[in-house]
Design a protein around this motif. Structure first.
Motif: not given
Length: 402
Positions: A114-124
């Motif tokens: 979940d945190p990895l997905m949040d970081l990915k979405q945040g950058m996008e």
């Protein structure tokens, strides 16, 4: 042996600890079956953790068995019987740890993914967010104007200082002026904070610890394979062994994927901060959670200041509207007639009566009131006469009249 004629081997402290722990566990007769079958419907994760703290030592098992052999007619104490039941389960620690890994794996994987997905979405989100771009470009222009030097960018840490810098005239913060400029230059801009929820969530995660958790999960998976091998030596090839083998193989693949995803997202983050203008020699030292924290806190400050600016603009607009009509007289009364007034006028027109007729009707009301008052006055005089006569009679009779 105690006064209740039970075999007591354990010391008082150990016995009490086991008896207290047993109150939070299923009945002893069902615990062995639950452990052998790894049945989560009988015992949950908390029960497994409790059992791991109550495992009998080899010395305790030997002493209990010796005492039981010496006194075959006496029953064991509750704590001693419980430990003896646990001791009868082969490879008990391995079974409990394997079972615990099975129950924990889904949550452990989710806490990493979940945190990895949040970081990915945040950058996008930040890469395509027009408000974020507008804020950075406007802030860069302000900095160039104030410093008088042409620069290509600024360090991201300066975002934290924007609310602290104030002008010398009105004492408004630089963030206040920034909000005005962004709203004027980009009318379709937003408050930013409500659009970067993923960045805010990622700011609360230690990604170094996240990488360590992946390594820890991998170690636990390898240890679980060893536990399964120990169990298989006693149980042989059972259906449970086949299912656990498939489960651990699937876990191993998913852990490998987690490691790959983590590495790729961190590399993508490094490219993202490089795209933002952070110098190459500082990219490796830029922590994802620190970066996200700076952006999230600035966005929260920006939203708060933006709302305050909008309120001030609305107050000024209302004040200007009031000033337009201040000091002017209302000359056209007809424009301000209410709906009831218009309905009343239509009714009068329909009845064929004008205002003078209505006034003549109302003019008779005082005359009617005067006539009623006059009649009321005559009746008052007659009442006085009757009372006087009654008073004379009462006085003459002196209270003896019937």
């Amino acid at each position: 042996m105690n006064k209740n004629k039970e075999i007591i081997v354990l010391d008082h402290k150990r016995s009490n600890a086991i008896n207290i722990g047993m109150t939070k566990l299923p009945p002893p007769r069902s615990i062995k079956t639950a452990i052998l079958k790894m049945d989560a419907t009988i015992m949950n994760r908390e029960g497994i953790e409790k059992l791991l703290t109550m495992l009998p030592t080899e010395e305790e098992r030997s002493r209990i068995q010796e005492a039981q052999a010496a006194n075959p007619d006496l029953p064991l104490g509750s704590a001693e019987q419980f430990l003896l039941t646990l001791a009868s389960i082969s490879e008990l620690p391995a079974r409990l740890k394997l079972w615990a890994f099975k129950l924990d794996f889904e949550n452990s994987e989710k806490e990493i993914a979940d945190p990895l997905m949040d970081l990915k979405q945040g950058m996008e989100t930040l890469r395509v967010n027009k408000t974020f771009r507008g804020i950075l470009s406007t802030l860069l222009s302000i900095g160039i104007f104030l410093n008088g030097n042409e620069v290509k960018g600024f360090q991201l840490e300066y975002l934290a200082k924007v609310p602290e810098v104030k002008d010398t005239v009105h004492k408004h913060s630089l963030l206040h002026h920034l909000c005005h400029m962004v709203m004027e230059k980009f009318p379709d801009s937003t408050d930013l904070y409500s659009e970067i929820g993923a960045v805010t969530r990622a700011s609360k995660i230690d990604f170094d610890e996240l990488a360590a958790n992946i390594g820890k999960l991998e170690s636990e998976c390898k240890a679980s394979w060893d536990h399964l091998k120990l169990i298989a030596k006693h149980d042989g090839s059972t259906m449970m062994k086949v299912k656990m083998s498939d489960f651990l193989a699937d876990c191993a693949e998913r852990i490998i994927v987690l490691g790959i995803v983590h590495r790729r997202i961190i590399n993508r983050f490094h490219k993202f901060v490089l795209w933002l203008g952070i110098p190459l020699h500082r990219v490796q030292d830029t922590k994802p959670n620190e970066f996200c924290r700076i952006v999230s806190e600035f966005a929260l400050e920006y939203r708060t200041t933006r709302e305050r600016v909008i309120q001030q603009l609305e107050k000024k607009a209302n004040h200007r509207e009031r000033n337009k009509t201040r000091g002017k007289m209302i000359t056209e009364v007809g424009k301000f007639r209410t709906k009831e007034d218009r309905a009343d006028a239509e009714l009068r027109q329909l009845l064929g009566s004008d205002i003078s007729d209505v006034e003549s009707i109302h003019g008779t009301l005082p005359w009617r009131r005067q006539r009623k008052d006059a009649l009321g006055g005559d009746r008052a005089g007659e009442l006085d006469v009757i009372l006087n006569e009654w008073f004379c009679v009462y006085k003459f009779c002196d209270g003896n009249c019937g």
